[in-house]
Design an enzyme around this catalytic site. Sequence first.
Site: not given
Length: 214
Positions: A42, A131
């Site tokens: 990411e 998340k």
Amino acid sequence: MTQPIAWPNPKRSLVAILRGVKPDEAEAIVGALIETRFELIEVPLNSPDAFTSIGKVAARFGKDALIGAGTVLSAVDCARVADAGGRLMVSPNVDADVLAMAVARGMVTMPGVFTPTEAFLALRCGASALKFFPASVLGPSGIAAQMAVLPKGVVVGAVGGVSDKNLADYAKAGVRAFGLGSSLYRPGMTADEVRATARASVQAYDEAIARISG
């Protein structure tokens, strides 16, 4: 309606968060991570020229890892990530427009949640995984309490204050995906330094999962 993409099944659900990485160093850093068997990368969009970095690493490593962006705050930026070759969309919040764009573009998604309300909203909007952020505030017990009411099989990740030092505590609580930021990479680190922190993270993950499985 386009069906949401399921969370992948990598050997290790460790997401490398490369906040602050620059385009001229991104390939070397990601190369070091892939050498140590990271499969989820990411690049947060508040990094310098993030779209260029994503394009470079996706072109070079897209067959070896799931490359994408973090801190995706708008549907327009989500589309730009996909156009750059990104296939992973991570955000700190739940935004229905962003998730709709990600689903439409066939991206794996992990929006940030903190409460059951946000968690169920994210799932309704097509999230691939959740998340829990910042995990350091909720702690393993706080996340575990919320997991008790979530549908079985939902992939739960912990991000924010998670490192090789405490990863096992979250794993015991049922967390199976981990976002590693400053414990893994900080701006200015060399590829060799990242390789070392990545190895420590992989070892911690393997040991934690082995204890649970054994």
